[in-house]
Motif scaffolding. Structure first.
Motif, PDB file in Angstrom:
ATOM      1  N   TRP A  30     -31.427  62.876  12.173  1.00 59.01           N
ATOM      2  CA  TRP A  30     -32.601  63.311  12.945  1.00 59.01           C
ATOM      3  C   TRP A  30     -33.890  63.099  12.136  1.00 59.01           C
ATOM      4  O   TRP A  30     -34.882  62.566  12.639  1.00 59.01           O
ATOM      5  CB  TRP A  30     -32.414  64.781  13.316  1.00 59.01           C
ATOM      6  N   HIS A 149     -30.293  78.324  21.472  1.00 56.05           N
ATOM      7  CA  HIS A 149     -31.360  77.350  21.770  1.00 56.05           C
ATOM      8  C   HIS A 149     -32.482  78.029  22.553  1.00 56.05           C
ATOM      9  O   HIS A 149     -33.662  77.751  22.344  1.00 56.05           O
ATOM     10  CB  HIS A 149     -30.790  76.161  22.559  1.00 56.05           C
ATOM     11  N   SER A 166     -39.396  71.147  21.857  1.00 57.98           N
ATOM     12  CA  SER A 166     -38.040  70.729  22.240  1.00 57.98           C
ATOM     13  C   SER A 166     -37.049  71.314  21.240  1.00 57.98           C
ATOM     14  O   SER A 166     -37.281  71.266  20.022  1.00 57.98           O
ATOM     15  CB  SER A 166     -37.990  69.189  22.253  1.00 57.98           C
ATOM     16  N   GLN A 168     -32.960  71.128  20.330  1.00 56.10           N
ATOM     17  CA  GLN A 168     -31.696  70.439  20.611  1.00 56.10           C
ATOM     18  C   GLN A 168     -30.615  70.928  19.651  1.00 56.10           C
ATOM     19  O   GLN A 168     -30.886  71.072  18.451  1.00 56.10           O
ATOM     20  CB  GLN A 168     -31.858  68.926  20.395  1.00 56.10           C
ATOM     21  N   SER A 170     -27.678  70.417  17.136  1.00 57.54           N
ATOM     22  CA  SER A 170     -27.480  69.251  16.272  1.00 57.54           C
ATOM     23  C   SER A 170     -26.086  68.675  16.416  1.00 57.54           C
ATOM     24  O   SER A 170     -25.855  67.519  16.074  1.00 57.54           O
ATOM     25  CB  SER A 170     -27.739  69.636  14.823  1.00 57.54           C
ATOM     26  N   ARG A 220     -21.094  69.365  24.069  1.00 56.58           N
ATOM     27  CA  ARG A 220     -22.307  68.996  23.308  1.00 56.58           C
ATOM     28  C   ARG A 220     -23.541  69.714  23.838  1.00 56.58           C
ATOM     29  O   ARG A 220     -24.554  69.800  23.165  1.00 56.58           O
ATOM     30  CB  ARG A 220     -22.543  67.477  23.374  1.00 56.58           C
ATOM     31  N   GLY A 221     -23.458  70.198  25.070  1.00 61.02           N
ATOM     32  CA  GLY A 221     -24.621  70.773  25.732  1.00 61.02           C
ATOM     33  C   GLY A 221     -24.832  72.233  25.385  1.00 61.02           C
ATOM     34  O   GLY A 221     -24.175  72.775  24.484  1.00 61.02           O
ATOM     35  N   HIS A 228     -23.221  76.603  18.729  1.00 58.55           N
ATOM     36  CA  HIS A 228     -23.784  75.508  17.932  1.00 58.55           C
ATOM     37  C   HIS A 228     -24.093  75.951  16.511  1.00 58.55           C
ATOM     38  O   HIS A 228     -24.632  77.044  16.297  1.00 58.55           O
ATOM     39  CB  HIS A 228     -25.054  74.976  18.608  1.00 58.55           C
ATOM     40  N   TYR A 231     -29.733  73.926  15.054  1.00 60.49           N
ATOM     41  CA  TYR A 231     -30.651  73.395  16.069  1.00 60.49           C
ATOM     42  C   TYR A 231     -31.781  72.631  15.387  1.00 60.49           C
ATOM     43  O   TYR A 231     -32.193  72.989  14.280  1.00 60.49           O
ATOM     44  CB  TYR A 231     -31.266  74.534  16.893  1.00 60.49           C
ATOM     45  N   HIS A 232     -32.280  71.615  16.098  1.00 57.10           N
ATOM     46  CA  HIS A 232     -33.454  70.845  15.656  1.00 57.10           C
ATOM     47  C   HIS A 232     -34.597  71.117  16.619  1.00 57.10           C
ATOM     48  O   HIS A 232     -34.439  70.966  17.823  1.00 57.10           O
ATOM     49  CB  HIS A 232     -33.136  69.344  15.679  1.00 57.10           C
TER      50      HIS A 232
END
Ligand SMILES: C[S@@+](CC[C@H](N)C(=O)[O-])C[C@H]1O[C@@H](n2cnc3c(N)ncnc32)[C@H](O)[C@@H]1O
Length: 249
Positions: A30, A149, A166, A168, A170, A220-221, A228, A231-232
């Motif tokens: 990323w 998220h 945003s 997302q 990772s 993945r969602g 997760h 996060y990015h």
């Protein structure tokens, strides 16, 4: 110093046999993409690395950085300025890219930290932040927070007039679960003085997690039931001409 000799080769290498692979491998990809995107958008840029530690990702930005300043609460050879993210010792709007990787979970006041990240970002600049969804306790020097998220999006939206935010994940849900399993298997096998067996087990688990997630958009969602590791966040400051999202409301 050449990029290869710069400290942090282990973080940049993100080996599959490492228990940090699930966090570091996507983080490396990323940041490399974001460094290239910023070069395409901005040409050269000024970078502030907040909670920089050994500045492991400096080589990704070095080619296009007219300035690369590291700030941390803990002194070290790569730390240029001593200070916390809640009170950054730099002027308003003084950096185009503000990097803050794996730091927000350690800070006393994340809201104040995000407001400071916004304050120091120049018009049209962006903040690149990463932090944990799920992770074992790891004080540096504190370890205080974990996010979803949605919570991370709220944290940024509530603390700055961003043009856009945003968030997302990772990596996917299976990778998160295999990461946690790998951490505990590593603990046990190292206690049993079997480091090679640990590396093999972690390598296999990391591969399994990535392979399963690659087959499922759901895993993945960010739907209900997902989990997760990291996060990015990309938070963009409005350009000088564009009104902020807040002003436009
Ligand atoms: C897990 S390390 C991450 C280092 C580096 N950013 C990276 O991605 O490898 C967390 C870093 O945040 C720093 N840190 C902790 N609390 C901080 C704060 N309130 N303000 C700035 N840095 C902080 C620590 O000293 C440490 O260098």
């Amino acid at each position: 110093m050449t990029a290869d000799a710069w400290p942090g080769a282990e973080q940049r290498g993100a080996r599959r046999s490492s228990i940090t692979y699930t966090v570091r491998a996507p983080l490396v990809r990323w940041l490399q993409q974001e460094a290239a995107r910023a070069a395409a958008d901005m040409g050269t840029y000024r970078v502030l690395d907040v909670g920089c530690g050994i500045k492991p990702y400096y080589p990704f930005f070095a080619t296009h950085a007219s300035e690369y300043v590291g700030v941390d609460v803990v002194p070290g050879p790569q730390v240029d300025l001593i200070g916390g993210v809640e009170h950054l010792p730099v002027g308003d709007a003084s950096f185009d890219l503000v990097i803050c990787t794996q730091v927000l979970e350690h800070v006393d006041d994340p809201g104040l930290a995000v407001r400071e990240l916004r304050r120091v970002t120049a018009p049209g600049g962006r903040v690149l932040a990463s932090t944990h969804g799920v992770q074992v306790y790891h004080p540096s020097p504190n370890d205080l927070w974990r996010w979803t998220h949605a919570g991370l999006g709220r944290l940024f939206a509530d603390n700055g007039d961003w043009g856009s935010v945003s968030v997302q994940p990772s990596s996917g849900t299976t990778s998160c679960l295999t990461m946690l399993l790998g951490i505990y298997i590593d603990l046990i096998l190292r206690k049993a003085r079997l480091p090679l067996a640990s590396r093999g087990a972690v390598w296999a688990l990391n591969g399994l997690g990535a392979a399963v997630d690659a087959r499922s958009a759901t895993l993945r969602g960010v739907g209900p039931g997902t989990l997760h590791a990291n996060y990015h966040v990309v938070a963009e400051a409005p350009s000088a001409e564009a009104p902020s999202a807040e002003a436009a409301r």
